[in-house]
Design a protein around this motif. Structure first.
Motif, PDB file in Angstrom:
ATOM      1  N   ARG A  62       0.820  -1.209   0.000  1.00 42.06           N
ATOM      2  CA  ARG A  62       0.000   0.000   0.000  1.00 42.06           C
ATOM      3  C   ARG A  62       0.858   1.266   0.000  1.00 42.06           C
ATOM      4  O   ARG A  62       0.459   2.298  -0.538  1.00 42.06           O
ATOM      5  CB  ARG A  62      -0.895   0.018   1.243  1.00 42.06           C
ATOM      6  N   SER A  63       2.027   1.180   0.613  1.00 42.17           N
ATOM      7  CA  SER A  63       2.898   2.353   0.728  1.00 42.17           C
ATOM      8  C   SER A  63       3.881   2.471  -0.427  1.00 42.17           C
ATOM      9  O   SER A  63       4.783   3.319  -0.388  1.00 42.17           O
ATOM     10  CB  SER A  63       3.686   2.285   2.044  1.00 42.17           C
ATOM     11  N   GLY A  64       3.737   1.616  -1.436  1.00 46.50           N
ATOM     12  CA  GLY A  64       4.682   1.644  -2.542  1.00 46.50           C
ATOM     13  C   GLY A  64       6.039   1.104  -2.152  1.00 46.50           C
ATOM     14  O   GLY A  64       7.071   1.528  -2.669  1.00 46.50           O
ATOM     15  N   LEU A  65       6.044   0.145  -1.210  1.00 48.39           N
ATOM     16  CA  LEU A  65       7.260  -0.496  -0.697  1.00 48.39           C
ATOM     17  C   LEU A  65       8.194   0.481   0.016  1.00 48.39           C
ATOM     18  O   LEU A  65       9.392   0.245   0.108  1.00 48.39           O
ATOM     19  CB  LEU A  65       8.006  -1.231  -1.819  1.00 48.39           C
ATOM     20  N   ARG A  66       7.632   1.580   0.519  1.00 46.17           N
ATOM     21  CA  ARG A  66       8.404   2.519   1.334  1.00 46.17           C
ATOM     22  C   ARG A  66       8.215   2.137   2.797  1.00 46.17           C
ATOM     23  O   ARG A  66       7.115   2.245   3.341  1.00 46.17           O
ATOM     24  CB  ARG A  66       7.948   3.955   1.072  1.00 46.17           C
ATOM     25  N   VAL A  67       9.300   1.680   3.414  1.00 44.42           N
ATOM     26  CA  VAL A  67       9.223   1.055   4.738  1.00 44.42           C
ATOM     27  C   VAL A  67       8.629   1.995   5.784  1.00 44.42           C
ATOM     28  O   VAL A  67       7.715   1.625   6.533  1.00 44.42           O
ATOM     29  CB  VAL A  67      10.605   0.558   5.189  1.00 44.42           C
ATOM     30  N   ASN A  68       9.150   3.207   5.862  1.00 42.51           N
ATOM     31  CA  ASN A  68       8.684   4.129   6.896  1.00 42.51           C
ATOM     32  C   ASN A  68       7.209   4.482   6.710  1.00 42.51           C
ATOM     33  O   ASN A  68       6.450   4.567   7.678  1.00 42.51           O
ATOM     34  CB  ASN A  68       9.534   5.401   6.911  1.00 42.51           C
ATOM     35  N   LYS A  69       6.792   4.680   5.462  1.00 41.29           N
ATOM     36  CA  LYS A  69       5.386   4.981   5.199  1.00 41.29           C
ATOM     37  C   LYS A  69       4.506   3.786   5.536  1.00 41.29           C
ATOM     38  O   LYS A  69       3.409   3.928   6.101  1.00 41.29           O
ATOM     39  CB  LYS A  69       5.195   5.392   3.740  1.00 41.29           C
ATOM     40  N   GLY A  70       4.980   2.593   5.208  1.00 40.71           N
ATOM     41  CA  GLY A  70       4.227   1.382   5.525  1.00 40.71           C
ATOM     42  C   GLY A  70       4.080   1.178   7.022  1.00 40.71           C
ATOM     43  O   GLY A  70       3.005   0.794   7.505  1.00 40.71           O
ATOM     44  N   ASN A  71       5.154   1.433   7.754  1.00 36.15           N
ATOM     45  CA  ASN A  71       5.097   1.322   9.211  1.00 36.15           C
ATOM     46  C   ASN A  71       4.099   2.316   9.803  1.00 36.15           C
ATOM     47  O   ASN A  71       3.358   1.996  10.735  1.00 36.15           O
ATOM     48  CB  ASN A  71       6.481   1.561   9.824  1.00 36.15           C
ATOM     49  N   ALA A  72       4.091   3.533   9.262  1.00 35.06           N
ATOM     50  CA  ALA A  72       3.179   4.564   9.765  1.00 35.06           C
ATOM     51  C   ALA A  72       1.728   4.182   9.493  1.00 35.06           C
ATOM     52  O   ALA A  72       0.856   4.347  10.356  1.00 35.06           O
ATOM     53  CB  ALA A  72       3.497   5.909   9.117  1.00 35.06           C
ATOM     54  N   GLU A  73       1.458   3.659   8.306  1.00 32.06           N
ATOM     55  CA  GLU A  73       0.093   3.257   7.971  1.00 32.06           C
ATOM     56  C   GLU A  73      -0.367   2.116   8.874  1.00 32.06           C
ATOM     57  O   GLU A  73      -1.507   2.106   9.357  1.00 32.06           O
ATOM     58  CB  GLU A  73       0.004   2.836   6.503  1.00 32.06           C
ATOM     59  N   ALA A  74       0.534   1.156   9.119  1.00 37.71           N
ATOM     60  CA  ALA A  74       0.190   0.040  10.000  1.00 37.71           C
ATOM     61  C   ALA A  74      -0.076   0.531  11.417  1.00 37.71           C
ATOM     62  O   ALA A  74      -1.029   0.090  12.071  1.00 37.71           O
ATOM     63  CB  ALA A  74       1.327  -0.982   9.994  1.00 37.71           C
ATOM     64  N   ALA A  75       0.758   1.455  11.899  1.00 32.67           N
ATOM     65  CA  ALA A  75       0.590   1.981  13.257  1.00 32.67           C
ATOM     66  C   ALA A  75      -0.746   2.686  13.413  1.00 32.67           C
ATOM     67  O   ALA A  75      -1.446   2.515  14.424  1.00 32.67           O
ATOM     68  CB  ALA A  75       1.735   2.925  13.591  1.00 32.67           C
ATOM     69  N   ARG A  76      -1.134   3.477  12.412  1.00 34.81           N
ATOM     70  CA  ARG A  76      -2.426   4.166  12.479  1.00 34.81           C
ATOM     71  C   ARG A  76      -3.587   3.164  12.479  1.00 34.81           C
ATOM     72  O   ARG A  76      -4.577   3.330  13.195  1.00 34.81           O
ATOM     73  CB  ARG A  76      -2.567   5.147  11.311  1.00 34.81           C
ATOM     74  N   HIS A  77      -3.442   2.122  11.667  1.00 35.26           N
ATOM     75  CA  HIS A  77      -4.474   1.082  11.592  1.00 35.26           C
ATOM     76  C   HIS A  77      -4.635   0.384  12.945  1.00 35.26           C
ATOM     77  O   HIS A  77      -5.758   0.239  13.461  1.00 35.26           O
ATOM     78  CB  HIS A  77      -4.098   0.072  10.513  1.00 35.26           C
ATOM     79  N   TRP A  78      -3.528  -0.039  13.532  1.00 32.04           N
ATOM     80  CA  TRP A  78      -3.586  -0.758  14.806  1.00 32.04           C
ATOM     81  C   TRP A  78      -4.039   0.154  15.946  1.00 32.04           C
ATOM     82  O   TRP A  78      -4.726  -0.284  16.855  1.00 32.04           O
ATOM     83  CB  TRP A  78      -2.220  -1.368  15.113  1.00 32.04           C
ATOM     84  N   ALA A  79      -3.657   1.429  15.886  1.00 33.69           N
ATOM     85  CA  ALA A  79      -3.992   2.361  16.968  1.00 33.69           C
ATOM     86  C   ALA A  79      -5.490   2.552  17.113  1.00 33.69           C
ATOM     87  O   ALA A  79      -5.977   2.877  18.209  1.00 33.69           O
ATOM     88  CB  ALA A  79      -3.312   3.707  16.728  1.00 33.69           C
ATOM     89  N   ARG A  80      -6.235   2.365  16.029  1.00 32.24           N
ATOM     90  CA  ARG A  80      -7.688   2.546  16.095  1.00 32.24           C
ATOM     91  C   ARG A  80      -8.357   1.521  17.017  1.00 32.24           C
ATOM     92  O   ARG A  80      -9.520   1.703  17.406  1.00 32.24           O
ATOM     93  CB  ARG A  80      -8.288   2.454  14.683  1.00 32.24           C
ATOM     94  N   ARG A  81      -7.661   0.485  17.377  1.00 37.07           N
ATOM     95  CA  ARG A  81      -8.229  -0.531  18.266  1.00 37.07           C
ATOM     96  C   ARG A  81      -8.337  -0.027  19.707  1.00 37.07           C
ATOM     97  O   ARG A  81      -9.054  -0.620  20.513  1.00 37.07           O
ATOM     98  CB  ARG A  81      -7.374  -1.804  18.202  1.00 37.07           C
ATOM     99  N   GLY A  82      -7.603   1.049  20.021  1.00 38.96           N
ATOM    100  CA  GLY A  82      -7.747   1.678  21.323  1.00 38.96           C
ATOM    101  C   GLY A  82      -6.743   1.218  22.367  1.00 38.96           C
ATOM    102  O   GLY A  82      -6.128   0.147  22.233  1.00 38.96           O
ATOM    103  N   PRO A  83      -6.566   2.008  23.425  1.00 44.39           N
ATOM    104  CA  PRO A  83      -5.563   1.722  24.462  1.00 44.39           C
ATOM    105  C   PRO A  83      -5.720   0.361  25.131  1.00 44.39           C
ATOM    106  O   PRO A  83      -4.727  -0.314  25.407  1.00 44.39           O
ATOM    107  CB  PRO A  83      -5.759   2.863  25.461  1.00 44.39           C
ATOM    108  N   GLU A  84      -6.958  -0.047  25.418  1.00 43.01           N
ATOM    109  CA  GLU A  84      -7.153  -1.319  26.113  1.00 43.01           C
ATOM    110  C   GLU A  84      -6.626  -2.489  25.281  1.00 43.01           C
ATOM    111  O   GLU A  84      -5.920  -3.376  25.785  1.00 43.01           O
ATOM    112  CB  GLU A  84      -8.636  -1.527  26.432  1.00 43.01           C
ATOM    113  N   ALA A  85      -6.945  -2.488  23.999  1.00 42.82           N
ATOM    114  CA  ALA A  85      -6.460  -3.551  23.118  1.00 42.82           C
ATOM    115  C   ALA A  85      -4.944  -3.470  22.945  1.00 42.82           C
ATOM    116  O   ALA A  85      -4.262  -4.500  22.871  1.00 42.82           O
ATOM    117  CB  ALA A  85      -7.156  -3.466  21.765  1.00 42.82           C
ATOM    118  N   ILE A  86      -4.422  -2.261  22.881  1.00 42.79           N
ATOM    119  CA  ILE A  86      -2.971  -2.081  22.738  1.00 42.79           C
ATOM    120  C   ILE A  86      -2.246  -2.654  23.947  1.00 42.79           C
ATOM    121  O   ILE A  86      -1.254  -3.387  23.813  1.00 42.79           O
ATOM    122  CB  ILE A  86      -2.635  -0.583  22.554  1.00 42.79           C
TER     123      ILE A  86
END
Length: 209
Positions: A62-86
């Protein structure tokens, strides 16, 4: 468990206890990772070691194989699960000793130590670095080479000797640059630092890097 595995687990569990004390406003605070909130950094260290190769590749594509962008997108996706799940996933990651596939064990310790700084410093709640963990992590970043080095914008420690003023660690050749262990880790990992964080004859050269 090896001594290193025990150290990783200890750092992770300590960080979990700290995160449990955060208010909703603190979870939403910008971290030292540019563009990432505290919650997104916490989500990253919770799920990045647990993600399957397929899930990791999905974000990279999704990030065009750009590691830092891919990591950021994944972090935003996972963060939506909320503090308790984290927090729950962080506990699983710590107890099982998970690490990102293909990465060395020292990288898991580096993630735990550096991301704790990313979160704590903007919140004004620093802690002393573990004197056993710091030299391992500092040596890891000082010697970092491609492909892992692509996660750091640009090396700023080449051509100087880094010396910690509060812990026993040094790396490199003259001229000398002295700073706290935390400031040196921030330098080594591309975090924002200022000239006033360092002293020594080599400190002036850092501003041009």
């Amino acid at each position: 468990m090896t001594g290193l595995a025990d150290l990783i687990k200890s750092e992770r569990l300590e960080h979990i206890e700290f995160l449990k004390t955060l208010t909703p406003e603190e979870w939403a605070t910008p971290s030292l990772c540019s563009g990432w909130t505290v919650q997104e950094v916490a989500a990253h260290i919770a799920w990045a070691p647990a993600a399957s190769p397929l899930e990791t590749m999905k974000f990279m594509v999704r990030s065009g194989l750009r590691v830092n962008k891919g990591n950021a997108e994944a972090a935003r996706h996972w963060a939506r699960r909320g503090p308790e799940a984290i927090l729950a996933q962080l506990q699983v990651t710590a107890e099982k000793g998970l690490k990102p596939p293909g990465g060395p064990e020292k990288a898991a310790l580096a993630d735990a130590v550096v991301h704790a700084i990313d979160i704590r410093k903007p919140l004004g709640r620093p802690k002393a670095l573990n004197p056993t963990a710091f030299p391992i992590v500092a040596d890891f970043f000082a010697a970092l080479r491609w492909p892992l080095s692509i996660m750091i914008s640009r090396p700023r420690h080449r051509g100087v000797r880094l010396i910690a003023t509060d812990l026993d660690w040094s790396h490199g050749a003259v001229p000398e640059v002295r700073g706290t262990a935390e400031a040196l880790l921030m330098l080594l990992t591309g975090r924002p630092v200022t000239a006033s964080d360092f002293t020594g004859p080599g400190a002036e050269t850092l501003s041009g890097k």
